[in-house]
Design an enzyme around this catalytic site. Structure first.
Site, PDB file in Angstrom:
ATOM      1  N   ARG A 192       0.823  -1.228   0.000  1.00 49.59           N
ATOM      2  CA  ARG A 192       0.000   0.000   0.000  1.00 49.59           C
ATOM      3  C   ARG A 192       0.845   1.262   0.000  1.00 49.59           C
ATOM      4  O   ARG A 192       0.292   2.360  -0.103  1.00 49.59           O
ATOM      5  CB  ARG A 192      -0.883   0.044   1.257  1.00 49.59           C
ATOM      6  CG  ARG A 192      -2.134  -0.794   1.165  1.00 49.59           C
ATOM      7  CD  ARG A 192      -2.945  -0.625   2.446  1.00 49.59           C
ATOM      8  NE  ARG A 192      -3.901  -1.705   2.611  1.00 49.59           N
ATOM      9  CZ  ARG A 192      -5.137  -1.679   2.130  1.00 49.59           C
ATOM     10  NH1 ARG A 192      -5.578  -0.630   1.483  1.00 49.59           N
ATOM     11  NH2 ARG A 192      -5.941  -2.701   2.313  1.00 49.59           N
TER      12      ARG A 192
ATOM     13  N   ARG B  32     -24.830   2.251  -3.333  1.00 49.71           N
ATOM     14  CA  ARG B  32     -24.869   0.804  -3.075  1.00 49.71           C
ATOM     15  C   ARG B  32     -25.779   0.503  -1.884  1.00 49.71           C
ATOM     16  O   ARG B  32     -25.751   1.194  -0.874  1.00 49.71           O
ATOM     17  CB  ARG B  32     -23.460   0.266  -2.768  1.00 49.71           C
ATOM     18  CG  ARG B  32     -23.418  -1.255  -2.593  1.00 49.71           C
ATOM     19  CD  ARG B  32     -22.030  -1.745  -2.192  1.00 49.71           C
ATOM     20  NE  ARG B  32     -21.049  -1.520  -3.234  1.00 49.71           N
ATOM     21  CZ  ARG B  32     -19.885  -0.887  -3.074  1.00 49.71           C
ATOM     22  NH1 ARG B  32     -19.536  -0.429  -1.893  1.00 49.71           N
ATOM     23  NH2 ARG B  32     -19.065  -0.729  -4.077  1.00 49.71           N
TER      24      ARG B  32
ATOM     25  N   ARG C   9     -24.095   0.616   3.939  1.00 42.82           N
ATOM     26  CA  ARG C   9     -23.042   0.389   4.928  1.00 42.82           C
ATOM     27  C   ARG C   9     -22.407   1.719   5.361  1.00 42.82           C
ATOM     28  O   ARG C   9     -22.194   2.603   4.521  1.00 42.82           O
ATOM     29  CB  ARG C   9     -21.940  -0.525   4.366  1.00 42.82           C
ATOM     30  CG  ARG C   9     -22.422  -1.928   4.028  1.00 42.82           C
ATOM     31  CD  ARG C   9     -21.237  -2.788   3.638  1.00 42.82           C
ATOM     32  NE  ARG C   9     -20.358  -2.062   2.721  1.00 42.82           N
ATOM     33  CZ  ARG C   9     -19.108  -2.428   2.444  1.00 42.82           C
ATOM     34  NH1 ARG C   9     -18.577  -3.491   3.017  1.00 42.82           N
ATOM     35  NH2 ARG C   9     -18.377  -1.736   1.597  1.00 42.82           N
TER      36      ARG C   9
ATOM     37  N   ARG D 142     -10.928   7.249   2.086  1.00 44.86           N
ATOM     38  CA  ARG D 142     -10.158   6.138   1.480  1.00 44.86           C
ATOM     39  C   ARG D 142      -9.469   6.586   0.198  1.00 44.86           C
ATOM     40  O   ARG D 142      -8.334   6.224  -0.078  1.00 44.86           O
ATOM     41  CB  ARG D 142     -11.083   4.956   1.180  1.00 44.86           C
ATOM     42  CG  ARG D 142     -11.513   4.169   2.401  1.00 44.86           C
ATOM     43  CD  ARG D 142     -12.000   2.774   2.028  1.00 44.86           C
ATOM     44  NE  ARG D 142     -13.208   2.748   1.220  1.00 44.86           N
ATOM     45  CZ  ARG D 142     -14.448   2.835   1.718  1.00 44.86           C
ATOM     46  NH1 ARG D 142     -14.632   2.963   3.010  1.00 44.86           N
ATOM     47  NH2 ARG D 142     -15.496   2.799   0.920  1.00 44.86           N
TER      48      ARG D 142
END
Ligand SMILES: [Zn+2]
Length: 219
Positions: free
Chosen positions: A88, A127, A161, A172
């Site tokens: 990462r 979503r 979520r 993110r």
């Protein structure tokens, strides 16, 4: 074939990784799974990890690299492996390269799944998932037939979520652009990009056009 799947969070890496494991018969190495396994088995590395986590610290890159080294020596990695979610950072990428180079090995290919930020945001924000059967919907492109009701099992009350909120996604994405995206500079010509805005099947087809020749030449 030693491969890395690379791309922003929400580009579909997880979905593609599962398919590639089946297609090429190589394991997907998850650092999260490795950490849990070492802690559970109380291996020497696991004891170190356990102590770090109990003190609230972050597991060092050095320990993660040692775990990957140990994991890649198992027999199921004899034809290679697929990394998804690691490295990462540039530091992790350099450490991974050094660990492999010491064994006369290298990463063969990095598949970059490109997906613009607005597509990643749109996927997450719209979503919804069914808390009962796990079916996934998208309020614009794949809405349930009856509002807020699962087509598959009839459950009323689809879930958004908490980590799919705009704020969480932006966080993110910022982390990805700041820490992870610069990794591409390490890989040069072995980095191959595919268009992650296409359907999952189309993305798989694009990835296969890159990996099939490599798999054929390494077997
Ligand atoms: Zn359902």
């Amino acid at each position: 074939m030693r491969a890395i799947l690379f791309g922003p969070p929400g580009a579909g890496k997880g979905t593609q990784a599962k398919r590639l494991v089946d297609l090429y018969g190589i394991p997907q190495l998850s650092t999260g799974d490795m950490l849990r396994e070492h802690v559970k088995n109380q291996s020497p590395l696991g004891l170190k990890v356990d102590a770090v986590m109990k003190s609230g610290g972050l597991v060092s890159d050095d320990i993660v690299i040692q775990m990957i080294e140990e994991r890649t020596q198992r027999t199921d990695c004899k034809n290679g492996f697929l990394l998804d979610g690691f490295p990462r950072t540039i530091t992790q990428g350099q450490a991974l390269n050094a660990m492999l180079a010491a064994k006369g090995q290298q990463i063969d290919v990095v598949v970059g799944i490109d997906c613009p930020d607005d597509v990643v945001r749109d996927r997450a924000v719209f979503r919804r998932s069914c808390p009962q059967c796990g079916a996934i919907y998208h309020l614009q492109s794949l809405p349930p037939q009856v509002s807020d009701t699962c087509d598959r099992c009839g459950k009323i009350g689809l879930i958004h979520r908490p980590d799919d909120t705009l704020e969480a996604v932006n966080k993110r994405l910022n982390k990805f652009h700041g820490e992870t995206a610069p990794l591409t500079s390490l890989y040069g010509a072995i980095l191959k990009r595919v268009d992650g805005t296409k359907s999952p099947d189309d993305v798989t087809a694009s990835i296969r056009s890159i990996l099939d020749p490599l798999a054929a030449s390494s077997s």
